[in-house]
Design an enzyme around this catalytic site. Structure first.
Site, PDB file in Angstrom:
ATOM      1  N   SER A   1       6.368  -6.266  -2.144  1.00 24.42           N
ATOM      2  CA  SER A   1       5.726  -6.306  -0.826  1.00 24.42           C
ATOM      3  C   SER A   1       4.435  -7.108  -0.820  1.00 24.42           C
ATOM      4  O   SER A   1       4.055  -7.681   0.202  1.00 24.42           O
ATOM      5  CB  SER A   1       5.451  -4.878  -0.341  1.00 24.42           C
ATOM      6  OG  SER A   1       4.662  -4.162  -1.286  1.00 24.42           O
TER       7      SER A   1
ATOM      8  N   GLY B   1       9.332  -3.145  -1.804  1.00 22.64           N
ATOM      9  CA  GLY B   1       9.937  -2.043  -2.537  1.00 22.64           C
ATOM     10  C   GLY B   1      10.638  -2.449  -3.817  1.00 22.64           C
ATOM     11  O   GLY B   1      11.132  -1.590  -4.556  1.00 22.64           O
TER      12      GLY B   1
ATOM     13  N   ASN C   1       5.837  -1.641  -8.067  1.00 23.99           N
ATOM     14  CA  ASN C   1       6.654  -0.472  -7.729  1.00 23.99           C
ATOM     15  C   ASN C   1       7.099   0.286  -8.973  1.00 23.99           C
ATOM     16  O   ASN C   1       7.338   1.492  -8.908  1.00 23.99           O
ATOM     17  CB  ASN C   1       7.861  -0.905  -6.889  1.00 23.99           C
ATOM     18  CG  ASN C   1       7.447  -1.320  -5.487  1.00 23.99           C
ATOM     19  OD1 ASN C   1       6.887  -0.546  -4.734  1.00 23.99           O
ATOM     20  ND2 ASN C   1       7.691  -2.582  -5.155  1.00 23.99           N
TER      21      ASN C   1
ATOM     22  N   ASP D   1      -3.051   1.721   4.609  1.00 24.87           N
ATOM     23  CA  ASP D   1      -2.368   2.487   3.568  1.00 24.87           C
ATOM     24  C   ASP D   1      -3.115   2.469   2.233  1.00 24.87           C
ATOM     25  O   ASP D   1      -2.787   3.223   1.312  1.00 24.87           O
ATOM     26  CB  ASP D   1      -0.929   1.997   3.370  1.00 24.87           C
ATOM     27  CG  ASP D   1      -0.834   0.536   2.931  1.00 24.87           C
ATOM     28  OD1 ASP D   1      -1.881  -0.067   2.593  1.00 24.87           O
ATOM     29  OD2 ASP D   1       0.285  -0.004   2.918  1.00 24.87           O
TER      30      ASP D   1
ATOM     31  N   HIS E   1      -1.872  -2.140   0.357  1.00 23.64           N
ATOM     32  CA  HIS E   1      -1.627  -3.552   0.649  1.00 23.64           C
ATOM     33  C   HIS E   1      -2.864  -4.212   1.248  1.00 23.64           C
ATOM     34  O   HIS E   1      -3.543  -3.616   2.085  1.00 23.64           O
ATOM     35  CB  HIS E   1      -0.451  -3.697   1.614  1.00 23.64           C
ATOM     36  CG  HIS E   1       0.827  -3.147   1.089  1.00 23.64           C
ATOM     37  ND1 HIS E   1       1.222  -1.846   1.306  1.00 23.64           N
ATOM     38  CD2 HIS E   1       1.803  -3.725   0.337  1.00 23.64           C
ATOM     39  CE1 HIS E   1       2.391  -1.639   0.718  1.00 23.64           C
ATOM     40  NE2 HIS E   1       2.755  -2.759   0.125  1.00 23.64           N
TER      41      HIS E   1
END
Length: 228
Positions: free
Chosen positions: A47, A84, A112, A202, A205
């Site tokens: 991502s 992801g 991830n 979040d 990011h």
């Protein structure tokens, strides 16, 4: 080529026409060679590469493209980031992410894997296979990592952190151990409160300004790789 064109002026119409037809493929070949000078860079990642949560043009790939072009490089950066994705996912789609035109591969995977606390040995194996394929194809590579968190214990962190420098040395590729290093440089420190304005809500990011800082840090490393 110049001599041939001068000669054409002295020939009859039929001869000039025949010579012109003969020169057409050569002109196309020259044109194709010029177009081929554009360097294709494939950014294989998750991502962070894909541009999660950002408007078109604000993600890592378009901002990197813009930085490189602004710095005088004739490049085309291809977004091969999938949100992801793990190192295993990146390996599984490597072959169709690369094309005969690919010159450089950015490998920015592992985020991830660490978020899920996956076995560092498997992450190492997947990245090793990616680099093996890339170097066998004669590609220049920039391997970009992330530091492992401490919440899985010091042994896990040490094993994960060692992956990137070890594999860079093994395959002889360029390496940056921390994709996010540009954030700390831009913010003047690693304090989360200082970096927060460069992050999305979040906390994982980067926002558009954060990506700009990341590109400003990684861009020169990629430029040096291309010039090497």
């Amino acid at each position: 080529m110049v001599s041939a064109l001068r000669l054409a002026c002295c020939l009859s119409y039929g001869a000039r026409r025949a010579l012109g037809k003969a020169l057409i493929p050569l002109l196309f070949a020259i044109s194709g060679a010029a177009a081929a000078e554009t360097t294709e860079i494939v950014a294989l990642g998750d991502s962070l590469t894909a541009g999660y949560g950002l408007a078109e043009g604000e993600g890592f790939v378009p901002q990197l493209q813009g930085w490189l072009v602004a710095n005088g490089l004739d490049v085309r950066v291809v977004n091969a980031g999938v949100s992801g994705d793990t190192t295993a996912g990146g390996l599984s789609r490597l072959d169709w992410s690369l094309t005969p035109e690919t010159d450089v591969l950015i490998v920015a995977l592992g985020g991830n894997d660490l978020l899920r606390g996956l076995d560092p040995g498997m992450s190492r194996s997947n990245l090793d296979a990616i680099l093996t394929t890339a170097t066998a194809r004669g590609l220049k590579v920039l391997l970009v990592g992330l530091p492992g968190p401490a919440n899985y214990g010091p042994d896990w962190k040490a094993e994960f952190d060692a992956i990137f420098p070890d594999l860079a040395a093994k395959h002889g590729v360029a390496m940056e151990p921390n994709f996010m290093a540009g954030l700390a440089e831009a913010a003047g420190g690693t304090d989360p409160a200082t970096i927060r304005p460069l992050m999305q809500a979040d906390g994982i990011h980067p926002n558009s300004e954060g990506v700009k800082a990341i590109v400003g840090y990684l861009g020169p490393k990629l430029r040096d790789l291309l010039a090497n």
